[in-house]
Design a protein around this motif. Structure first.
Motif, mmCIF file in Angstrom:
data_model
loop_
_atom_site.group_PDB
_atom_site.id
_atom_site.type_symbol
_atom_site.label_atom_id
_atom_site.label_comp_id
_atom_site.label_asym_id
_atom_site.label_seq_id
_atom_site.Cartn_x
_atom_site.Cartn_y
_atom_site.Cartn_z
ATOM 1 N N PHE A 196 4.135 -35.686 -13.131
ATOM 2 C CA PHE A 196 3.765 -34.684 -14.123
ATOM 3 C C PHE A 196 4.999 -33.799 -14.358
ATOM 4 C CE2 PHE A 196 -1.174 -34.354 -13.667
ATOM 5 C CZ PHE A 196 -1.285 -35.708 -13.957
ATOM 6 N N PRO A 197 5.344 -33.537 -15.614
ATOM 7 C CA PRO A 197 6.654 -32.940 -15.917
ATOM 8 C C PRO A 197 6.884 -31.536 -15.375
ATOM 9 C CG PRO A 197 5.277 -33.051 -17.880
ATOM 10 C CD PRO A 197 4.594 -33.862 -16.833
ATOM 11 N N PHE A 198 5.826 -30.800 -15.044
ATOM 12 C CA PHE A 198 6.008 -29.436 -14.553
ATOM 13 C C PHE A 198 6.158 -29.365 -13.033
ATOM 14 C CE2 PHE A 198 1.470 -30.266 -14.585
ATOM 15 C CZ PHE A 198 1.051 -29.771 -13.366
ATOM 16 N N LEU A 199 6.042 -30.499 -12.354
ATOM 17 C CA LEU A 199 6.096 -30.507 -10.893
ATOM 18 C C LEU A 199 7.507 -30.777 -10.378
ATOM 19 C CD1 LEU A 199 2.855 -32.519 -10.031
ATOM 20 C CD2 LEU A 199 3.245 -30.061 -9.758
ATOM 21 N N PRO A 200 7.850 -30.220 -9.211
ATOM 22 C CA PRO A 200 9.159 -30.509 -8.613
ATOM 23 C C PRO A 200 9.166 -31.916 -8.019
ATOM 24 C CG PRO A 200 7.866 -29.173 -7.126
ATOM 25 C CD PRO A 200 7.069 -29.264 -8.398
ATOM 26 N N GLU A 260 -1.513 -28.035 -14.992
ATOM 27 C CA GLU A 260 -0.447 -27.029 -14.936
ATOM 28 C C GLU A 260 -1.028 -25.614 -14.851
ATOM 29 O OE1 GLU A 260 3.756 -25.954 -17.169
ATOM 30 O OE2 GLU A 260 2.271 -27.170 -18.217
ATOM 31 N N LYS A 261 -2.134 -25.379 -15.531
ATOM 32 C CA LYS A 261 -2.766 -24.067 -15.504
ATOM 33 C C LYS A 261 -3.489 -23.803 -14.182
ATOM 34 C CE LYS A 261 -3.533 -23.982 -20.520
ATOM 35 N NZ LYS A 261 -4.557 -24.030 -21.592
ATOM 36 N N ALA A 262 -4.112 -24.834 -13.632
ATOM 37 C CA ALA A 262 -4.989 -24.635 -12.475
ATOM 38 C C ALA A 262 -4.274 -24.751 -11.124
ATOM 39 C CB ALA A 262 -6.141 -25.639 -12.526
ATOM 40 N N LEU A 263 -3.173 -25.473 -11.070
ATOM 41 C CA LEU A 263 -2.552 -25.759 -9.777
ATOM 42 C C LEU A 263 -2.033 -24.542 -9.013
ATOM 43 C CD1 LEU A 263 -0.535 -29.092 -9.901
ATOM 44 C CD2 LEU A 263 -2.380 -28.460 -8.348
ATOM 45 N N PRO A 264 -1.440 -23.536 -9.672
ATOM 46 C CA PRO A 264 -0.909 -22.418 -8.880
ATOM 47 C C PRO A 264 -1.939 -21.796 -7.938
ATOM 48 C CG PRO A 264 -0.061 -22.296 -11.107
ATOM 49 C CD PRO A 264 -1.089 -23.401 -11.103
ATOM 50 N N GLU A 265 -3.172 -21.625 -8.408
ATOM 51 C CA GLU A 265 -4.196 -21.054 -7.541
ATOM 52 C C GLU A 265 -4.706 -22.086 -6.546
ATOM 53 O OE1 GLU A 265 -8.072 -18.103 -7.846
ATOM 54 O OE2 GLU A 265 -7.237 -19.010 -9.666
ATOM 55 N N ARG A 266 -4.832 -23.342 -6.983
ATOM 56 C CA ARG A 266 -5.342 -24.383 -6.085
ATOM 57 C C ARG A 266 -4.391 -24.624 -4.921
ATOM 58 N NH1 ARG A 266 -6.235 -27.209 -2.674
ATOM 59 N NH2 ARG A 266 -7.399 -29.173 -2.557
ATOM 60 N N THR A 267 -3.083 -24.605 -5.175
ATOM 61 C CA THR A 267 -2.129 -24.897 -4.105
ATOM 62 C C THR A 267 -1.932 -23.719 -3.152
ATOM 63 O OG1 THR A 267 -0.323 -24.373 -5.646
ATOM 64 C CG2 THR A 267 -0.882 -26.702 -5.338
ATOM 65 N N GLN A 268 -2.578 -22.606 -3.428
ATOM 66 C CA GLN A 268 -2.618 -21.542 -2.423
ATOM 67 C C GLN A 268 -3.547 -21.921 -1.273
ATOM 68 O OE1 GLN A 268 -3.462 -17.682 -4.135
ATOM 69 N NE2 GLN A 268 -1.934 -17.938 -5.755
ATOM 70 N N ARG A 269 -4.464 -22.850 -1.557
ATOM 71 C CA ARG A 269 -5.409 -23.305 -0.519
ATOM 72 C C ARG A 269 -4.819 -24.444 0.324
ATOM 73 N NH1 ARG A 269 -10.533 -21.301 -2.113
ATOM 74 N NH2 ARG A 269 -10.133 -19.660 -3.649
ATOM 75 N N SER A 270 -4.115 -25.356 -0.317
ATOM 76 C CA SER A 270 -3.458 -26.457 0.395
ATOM 77 C C SER A 270 -2.409 -27.056 -0.536
ATOM 78 C CB SER A 270 -4.479 -27.530 0.825
ATOM 79 O OG SER A 270 -5.048 -28.164 -0.304
ATOM 80 N N PRO A 271 -1.327 -27.617 0.026
ATOM 81 C CA PRO A 271 -0.229 -28.101 -0.811
ATOM 82 C C PRO A 271 -0.571 -29.404 -1.525
ATOM 83 C CG PRO A 271 0.202 -28.606 1.481
ATOM 84 C CD PRO A 271 -1.036 -27.743 1.464
ATOM 85 N N LEU A 272 0.105 -29.622 -2.629
ATOM 86 C CA LEU A 272 0.043 -30.884 -3.359
ATOM 87 C C LEU A 272 1.378 -31.593 -3.172
ATOM 88 C CD1 LEU A 272 -1.274 -32.783 -5.571
ATOM 89 C CD2 LEU A 272 0.008 -31.391 -7.233
#
Length: 203
Positions: free
Chosen positions: A91-95, A126-138
């Protein structure tokens, strides 16, 4: 790196240790980097999954040709009964995916999407991941470049199966996951729980 492949080896019963040694010895190939190696623990059993990153499309194609023509994946062909290779674009927004130690288990989730829904899915994630990855990494989310498309793979590490269940349930309860509008665009869902091999860069 934004191009990856996942090589899924179906291996003979009791051959995991030998397969791991061969994959470890194979290491990085020209233009590619070994990122992860796991065996399936929940889902379809008897599988070893290898994740590799590629410097370019040319490197990915060259390595695919080499593996097919040699017919001896990772030097353990005598232990293998079936091979599946899937190519993906991150996904283009991910490192880029990098080696790291997370411990425990990894979940490989594959979703099929409706036609013309892939870009919507990427935008929703892209919109949802910042909050979701506070719970566990992707580790990464990437869409398939071949085979049954459109579909995408996402890889999540957890300390344990119990932690996975707890975090996912809490994320759903709190309304932060799945991404808003995302499920309406899905057609298929598949999940495999995997355990990293001792030498896996992602483990």
């Amino acid at each position: 790196m934004t191009l990856y492949d996942v090589v899924t080896l179906t291996v003979k019963i009791g051959s995991n240790a030998q397969v791991f040694e061969s994959i470890k010895a194979s290491g990085d190939q020209s233009g590619s980097k070994l990122l992860g190696c796991w065996y399936s623990d929940i889902g379809v059993l008897g599988q070893v999954l290898v994740l590799r990153g590629f410097e370019s499309e040319a490197a990915l194609v060259s390595e695919r040709k080499r593996m097919l023509l040699e017919g001896n994946p990772f030097g353990c062909g005598e232990c293998v009964t079936d091979v599946k290779i899937d190519s993906y674009s991150l996904f283009p927004f991910l490192p880029p995916i990098e080696p790291a130690v997370h411990g425990g288990i990894y979940e490989m989730r594959v979703y099929g999407t409706k036609l013309a829904s892939l870009q919507h899915t990427i935008d929703a994630w892209e919109k949802a991941l910042p909050e979701r990855t506070q719970r566990s990494p992707l580790i990464g989310a990437m869409y398939s470049l071949e085979g049954a498309v459109p579909r995408f793979l996402n890889i999540w590490p957890y300390a344990s199966v119990d932690e996975r269940s707890r975090i996912r349930a809490e994320a759903v309860k709190d309304g932060i996951w799945p991404p808003k509008g995302g499920p309406a665009h899905l057609t298929t869902m598949e999940s495999t729980i995997c355990v990293p091999a001792p030498f896996s860069p992602l483990r």
